[in-house]
Write a protein that holds these residues in place. Structure first.
Motif, mmCIF file in Angstrom:
data_model
loop_
_atom_site.group_PDB
_atom_site.id
_atom_site.type_symbol
_atom_site.label_atom_id
_atom_site.label_comp_id
_atom_site.label_asym_id
_atom_site.label_seq_id
_atom_site.Cartn_x
_atom_site.Cartn_y
_atom_site.Cartn_z
ATOM 1 N N UNK A 134 45.159 39.176 37.994
ATOM 2 C CA UNK A 134 45.395 39.300 39.437
ATOM 3 C C UNK A 134 44.091 39.371 40.228
ATOM 4 N N UNK A 135 42.970 39.143 39.555
ATOM 5 C CA UNK A 135 41.660 39.142 40.210
ATOM 6 C C UNK A 135 40.985 37.807 39.980
ATOM 7 N N UNK A 136 40.160 37.419 40.931
ATOM 8 C CA UNK A 136 39.383 36.195 40.733
ATOM 9 C C UNK A 136 38.014 36.351 41.373
ATOM 10 N N UNK A 137 37.084 35.594 40.842
ATOM 11 C CA UNK A 137 35.738 35.548 41.401
ATOM 12 C C UNK A 137 35.742 34.376 42.378
ATOM 13 N N UNK A 160 34.441 39.637 44.550
ATOM 14 C CA UNK A 160 35.657 39.735 43.751
ATOM 15 C C UNK A 160 36.824 39.857 44.716
ATOM 16 N N UNK A 161 37.930 39.187 44.422
ATOM 17 C CA UNK A 161 39.095 39.299 45.298
ATOM 18 C C UNK A 161 40.368 39.352 44.481
ATOM 19 N N UNK A 162 41.368 39.985 45.070
ATOM 20 C CA UNK A 162 42.665 40.053 44.406
ATOM 21 C C UNK A 162 43.480 38.833 44.809
ATOM 22 N N UNK A 163 44.378 38.442 43.946
ATOM 23 C CA UNK A 163 45.258 37.315 44.261
ATOM 24 C C UNK A 163 46.613 37.804 44.745
ATOM 25 N N UNK A 164 46.781 39.112 44.839
ATOM 26 C CA UNK A 164 48.044 39.677 45.297
ATOM 27 C C UNK A 164 48.063 39.736 46.821
ATOM 28 N N UNK A 165 49.233 39.960 47.368
ATOM 29 C CA UNK A 165 49.378 40.109 48.818
ATOM 30 C C UNK A 165 49.572 41.587 49.101
ATOM 31 N N UNK A 176 28.255 43.124 34.704
ATOM 32 C CA UNK A 176 28.374 41.902 33.908
ATOM 33 C C UNK A 176 29.581 41.926 32.969
ATOM 34 N N UNK A 177 29.850 43.018 32.240
ATOM 35 C CA UNK A 177 31.028 43.011 31.355
ATOM 36 C C UNK A 177 32.345 42.837 32.115
ATOM 37 N N UNK A 178 32.421 43.385 33.315
ATOM 38 C CA UNK A 178 33.646 43.256 34.112
ATOM 39 C C UNK A 178 33.822 41.813 34.574
ATOM 40 N N UNK A 179 32.753 41.208 35.075
ATOM 41 C CA UNK A 179 32.840 39.816 35.519
ATOM 42 C C UNK A 179 33.143 38.880 34.349
#
Length: 178
Positions: free
Chosen positions: A124-127, A139-144, A157-160
């Motif tokens: 549900x997250x995207x760069x 970083x942004x969420x794809x949810x509304x 770095x590990x999160x990305x």
């Protein structure tokens, strides 16, 4: 301090028996500064609005009521605008993040400088594309509703990497389908 060996052994057994896998922890270097700036900004906004009636009532060296009203209006407008800009710019700043399994927990600040927790699964997250992205966000969420976040790239770095890996399409192995 001496502790009975039964207590220590019990604690070791408890820690050994729990299965707690933590993939990544992120701690922002500016979290205290951002929180304090937001608290100071909202405090100055409140004080400006509280002192405004006093400024209108005081006879300030022969200033007319219109001049005093203009000064109060200008002070309230300026403080409101600066608080809004600070909140807009810093609302995406992530103070703490924890990646545990497939769930990313993100702590940001609300307008009052209090922590706000958001949890997302990695899918549900995207760069975002840097050309079309919101400023102060990577970083942004794809949810509304869509939420934006900023993590220091050199520290997260590990999160990305985990988000990039979750974004890649799953490849089907032909040998597994037989």
């Amino acid at each position: 301090m001496n502790m009975p060996s039964e207590i220590l052994l019990g604690a070791r057994r408890w820690f050994a028996s729990t299965s707690f896998s933590l993939a990544a922890v992120y701690d922002a270097p500016l979290k205290k500064a951002i929180g304090n700036i937001k608290k100071f900004s909202i405090g100055s906004l409140g004080l400006t609005y509280m002192i405004s009636p006093v400024m209108l009532l005081l006879d300030a060296g022969g200033l007319s009521l219109g001049t005093r009203m203009s000064m109060v209006f200008l002070a309230c407008t300026t403080t409101s605008l600066s608080t809004a800009i600070i909140h807009w710019a810093a609302k995406s700043y992530v103070s703490e993040a924890t990646l545990k399994g497939n769930v990313l927990s993100l702590n940001t600040f609300n307008i009052l400088g209090k922590k706000r927790l958001s949890q997302y699964t990695l899918d549900k997250l995207k760069i975002p594309d840097t050309n079309n992205s919101r400023p102060f966000a990577n970083l942004e969420s794809t949810t509304v509703p869509k939420r934006y976040f900023y993590l220091h790239p050199e520290l997260a770095t590990p999160i990305f990497n985990a988000i990039r890996q979750a974004q890649q399409p799953k490849q089907i192995n032909k040998n597994d389908s037989k």
